[in-house]
Design a protein around this motif. Structure first.
Motif, PDB file in Angstrom:
ATOM      1  N   ALA A 125      -3.959 -24.625 -14.520  1.00  0.00           N
ATOM      2  CA  ALA A 125      -2.993 -25.220 -15.721  1.00  0.00           C
ATOM      3  C   ALA A 125      -2.027 -26.208 -15.378  1.00  0.00           C
ATOM      4  CB  ALA A 125      -2.100 -23.918 -16.272  1.00  0.00           C
ATOM      5  N   ARG A 126      -1.644 -27.028 -16.163  1.00  0.00           N
ATOM      6  CA  ARG A 126      -0.735 -27.920 -15.904  1.00  0.00           C
ATOM      7  C   ARG A 126       0.733 -27.605 -16.335  1.00  0.00           C
ATOM      8  NH1 ARG A 126      -1.599 -32.876 -14.673  1.00  0.00           N
ATOM      9  NH2 ARG A 126       0.308 -34.602 -14.659  1.00  0.00           N
ATOM     10  N   VAL A 127       1.638 -27.812 -15.437  1.00  0.00           N
ATOM     11  CA  VAL A 127       2.832 -27.232 -15.177  1.00  0.00           C
ATOM     12  C   VAL A 127       3.786 -28.049 -14.911  1.00  0.00           C
ATOM     13  CG1 VAL A 127       2.121 -24.860 -14.811  1.00  0.00           C
ATOM     14  CG2 VAL A 127       2.663 -26.239 -12.684  1.00  0.00           C
ATOM     15  N   ARG A 128       4.989 -27.880 -15.357  1.00  0.00           N
ATOM     16  CA  ARG A 128       6.189 -28.648 -14.714  1.00  0.00           C
ATOM     17  C   ARG A 128       7.312 -27.791 -14.162  1.00  0.00           C
ATOM     18  NH1 ARG A 128       8.136 -30.702 -19.742  1.00  0.00           N
ATOM     19  NH2 ARG A 128       6.708 -32.584 -19.305  1.00  0.00           N
ATOM     20  N   ILE A 129       7.739 -28.355 -12.986  1.00  0.00           N
ATOM     21  CA  ILE A 129       8.601 -27.547 -12.152  1.00  0.00           C
ATOM     22  C   ILE A 129       9.887 -28.260 -12.186  1.00  0.00           C
ATOM     23  CG2 ILE A 129       9.039 -26.440 -10.134  1.00  0.00           C
ATOM     24  CD1 ILE A 129       6.428 -25.695 -11.401  1.00  0.00           C
ATOM     25  N   ASP A 130      10.948 -27.514 -12.241  1.00  0.00           N
ATOM     26  CA  ASP A 130      12.360 -28.068 -12.304  1.00  0.00           C
ATOM     27  C   ASP A 130      13.046 -27.329 -11.365  1.00  0.00           C
ATOM     28  OD1 ASP A 130      15.035 -28.662 -12.756  1.00  0.00           O
ATOM     29  OD2 ASP A 130      14.622 -29.197 -14.851  1.00  0.00           O
ATOM     30  N   GLY A 131      13.234 -27.913 -10.208  1.00  0.00           N
ATOM     31  CA  GLY A 131      13.939 -27.333  -9.164  1.00  0.00           C
ATOM     32  C   GLY A 131      15.204 -27.306  -8.796  1.00  0.00           C
ATOM     33  N   THR A 132      15.860 -27.869 -10.125  1.00  0.00           N
ATOM     34  CA  THR A 132      17.374 -27.832 -10.102  1.00  0.00           C
ATOM     35  C   THR A 132      17.575 -26.705 -11.208  1.00  0.00           C
ATOM     36  OG1 THR A 132      17.499 -30.443 -10.052  1.00  0.00           O
ATOM     37  CG2 THR A 132      19.428 -29.445 -10.943  1.00  0.00           C
ATOM     38  N   ASP A 133      17.083 -26.582 -12.174  1.00  0.00           N
ATOM     39  CA  ASP A 133      17.599 -25.189 -12.867  1.00  0.00           C
ATOM     40  C   ASP A 133      16.691 -24.106 -12.665  1.00  0.00           C
ATOM     41  OD1 ASP A 133      15.198 -25.772 -14.463  1.00  0.00           O
ATOM     42  OD2 ASP A 133      16.350 -26.438 -16.119  1.00  0.00           O
ATOM     43  N   GLY A 134      15.597 -24.179 -11.903  1.00  0.00           N
ATOM     44  CA  GLY A 134      14.715 -22.927 -11.393  1.00  0.00           C
ATOM     45  C   GLY A 134      13.826 -22.458 -12.628  1.00  0.00           C
ATOM     46  N   THR A 135      13.396 -23.480 -13.222  1.00  0.00           N
ATOM     47  CA  THR A 135      12.289 -22.958 -14.212  1.00  0.00           C
ATOM     48  C   THR A 135      10.766 -23.604 -13.985  1.00  0.00           C
ATOM     49  OG1 THR A 135      12.953 -24.879 -15.565  1.00  0.00           O
ATOM     50  CG2 THR A 135      13.995 -22.832 -16.027  1.00  0.00           C
ATOM     51  N   VAL A 136       9.957 -22.956 -14.410  1.00  0.00           N
ATOM     52  CA  VAL A 136       8.469 -23.344 -14.716  1.00  0.00           C
ATOM     53  C   VAL A 136       7.927 -23.353 -15.872  1.00  0.00           C
ATOM     54  CG1 VAL A 136       6.056 -22.765 -13.582  1.00  0.00           C
ATOM     55  CG2 VAL A 136       8.154 -22.210 -12.204  1.00  0.00           C
ATOM     56  N   THR A 137       7.508 -24.623 -16.432  1.00  0.00           N
ATOM     57  CA  THR A 137       6.873 -24.534 -17.800  1.00  0.00           C
ATOM     58  C   THR A 137       5.484 -24.902 -17.533  1.00  0.00           C
ATOM     59  OG1 THR A 137       9.013 -25.430 -18.632  1.00  0.00           O
ATOM     60  CG2 THR A 137       7.076 -25.725 -19.882  1.00  0.00           C
ATOM     61  N   VAL A 138       4.685 -23.845 -18.394  1.00  0.00           N
ATOM     62  CA  VAL A 138       3.222 -24.097 -18.344  1.00  0.00           C
ATOM     63  C   VAL A 138       3.017 -25.051 -19.658  1.00  0.00           C
ATOM     64  CG1 VAL A 138       0.999 -23.054 -18.672  1.00  0.00           C
ATOM     65  CG2 VAL A 138       2.667 -21.787 -17.456  1.00  0.00           C
ATOM     66  N   LEU A 139       2.188 -26.367 -19.193  1.00  0.00           N
ATOM     67  CA  LEU A 139       2.040 -27.258 -20.392  1.00  0.00           C
ATOM     68  C   LEU A 139       0.858 -26.992 -20.922  1.00  0.00           C
ATOM     69  CD1 LEU A 139       3.690 -30.297 -18.421  1.00  0.00           C
ATOM     70  CD2 LEU A 139       5.056 -29.035 -20.009  1.00  0.00           C
TER      71      LEU A 139
END
Length: 487
Positions: A473-487
């Protein structure tokens, strides 16, 4: 002591009985003894396994904690490491390496085994006399930072401690450049580890490169995916080394330049003292974990060869199915066949693998947070695809779920690595990744600390990430707010 909890951040897979009753038990003993000497605010753990899965029971301190003593140990760690701890752990590893269990008569073999057990316990006490102050050093610095500037950005004080070199990773980059210079990069890119080694032996330039690889493995080949003693080390089967080199070769060469934040004037003296201690949180592994465990593994395999030659079982690797006391008893007296016991243990491990680890053993765990030093290391998982912000920035790419060593070959440059936990053996993969997600760990876990060094966006403590995120799956990681979003 009635509640036993799993610790997937350190033991994500099953342990063999011998590894559990040698290394794991020595680790628990060493932790308790080190916390006693340091008068730490926690008492360490008791350890046990159930069907191969590791569990720990937290011990309360049997002493009055002395915060100043631990603070002093943190600030004095670099000198103590250089003058006392490092020379002793190196001497222990050298003595373990000189053990040749196949040679002596039975009584001397048992004495050698007892010596091994004593050395391993001592080495892991020294390990925690290093690691606990190293962890505490970061908190000493963080507390002073918060006094001066507040805690609006939880990562800010820790980022000021970055900049520690990784000697193994630096030398691995040298192997990458040498492959390009010798024009053998195509072999490493196009072949798996075993085929690549065979092809390189057929080429003069390839043999020169393999010579450099052997030099690297002689120093750093004690690395392994986990600490489990039955697993081959990289010096025996350098699959992770080859996959890291393949990934590095698959992207354009680039100089690793890391811009470090400027330390405020009020903190410069303290930062200079703390950096050396904090760096040992990772650097100690090159002198304790990897060479020490490699020497321990080789000695235990020697005892396995001895018992196999005497007819206790057919395969020397069956020794991993014995507990420490059973191996010791088998070295002296009338030899009894151990194959039935080996088969029973293998069946228990298979049953445990099918069932998975229990969420706890004994009484349900009580609510409440651990001490900050433990909490920031072990972490506390978030709900859904959220976790602890570990390394700032955003990264996007294909999710590559890594469960075991067979998955390393599927990782490509620009992927987002999704796994249960990492150890220092995994760090050569980091420069090739777009981001990192782990199911375990806190802001001072290995994955978090090293990801910040590599400027790799990372979120740790994402519960069930390897199940919730589909491989590919394509995902986006935000290491500043601690979230993982599956695109």
């Amino acid at each position: 002591m009635t509640t036993w909890l799993p610790d997937p951040s350190h033991y994500p897979d099953q342990m063999t009985p011998l590894s559990a009753t040698v290394w794991f038990e020595a680790m628990g003993h060493g932790l308790h003894e080190a916390t006693r000497e340091l008068r730490a605010p926690f008492g360490g753990f008791l350890t046990r396994t159930e069907l191969g899965w590791a569990f720990e029971c937290e011990l309360p301190p049997e002493w009055n904690p002395e915060p100043q003593r631990l603070r002093d140990a943190a600030l004095e760690l670099p000198e103590r490491w250089h003058d006392e701890l490092r020379p002793r752990v190196q001497a222990i590893t050298a003595e373990l390496g000189r053990l040749r269990p196949e040679r002596p008569p039975p009584e001397q073999a048992r004495a050698a085994f007892d010596r091994l057990w004593g050395l391993v316990q001592e080495q892991w006490r020294l390990h925690f006399l290093t690691v606990i102050p190293a962890q505490a050093a970061a908190e000493v610095f963080r507390d002073r930072y918060v006094e001066l500037f507040g805690d609006a950005d939880p990562l800010a004080p820790y980022r000021l401690l970055e900049g520690a070199a990784s000697p193994a990773d630096d030398e691995l980059r040298g192997l990458v450049e040498l492959a390009r210079q010798l024009d053998v990069a195509d072999v490493l890119l196009e072949h798996g580890p075993d085929d690549a080694r065979a092809r390189l032996r057929e080429l003069a330039a390839g043999r020169r490169w393999l010579h450099a690889l052997d030099t690297y493995l002689l120093r750093y080949g004690g690395r392994a995916r986990w600490h489990e003693l039955s697993l081959p080390r990289e010096s025996e089967r350098p699959s992770l080394t080859f996959e890291s080199i393949r990934l590095a070769l698959s992207r354009p060469p680039a100089e690793r330049r890391v811009e470090l934040p400027e330390v405020p004037a009020q903190l410069q003296d303290l930062a200079a003292r703390v950096r050396g201690a904090h760096a040992l949180k990772e650097l100690h592994t090159y002198d304790i974990d990897y060479p020490g465990l490699q020497a321990t593994r080789e000695a235990l395999r020697g005892f396995g060869r001895r018992l196999a030659a005497e007819g206790a079982f057919a395969d020397p690797e069956d020794v991993w199915m014995l507990e420490r006391s059973e191996l010791r008893a088998a070295l002296v007296g009338e030899l009894e066949p151990l194959e039935a016991l080996v088969e029973t243990r293998r069946a228990e491990l298979a049953r445990g693998r099918a069932d998975g680890p229990a969420p706890f053993l004994g009484d349900p765990p009580p609510d409440g947070e651990r001490h900050a030093i433990l909490e920031k290391f072990y972490g506390r998982g978030g709900a859904g695809l959220t976790g602890t912000p570990a390394s700032p920035g955003r990264g996007e790419g294909v999710a590559r779920v890594v469960v075991d060593e067979h998955d390393f070959g599927r990782v490509e440059a620009g992927d987002v690595l999704v796994t249960t936990t990492t150890t220092p053996a995994w760090t050569p993969l980091f420069p090739s990744l777009a981001a990192l997600v782990t199911e375990t760990g806190g802001i001072l876990s290995h994955a978090a600390v090293v990801a910040r060094e590599y400027r790799l966006p990372a979120v740790v403590g994402v519960l069930d990430a390897t199940r919730l995120i589909t491989d590919g799956a394509r995902v986006r990681i935000d290491g500043t707010d601690g979230t993982v979003t599956v695109l």
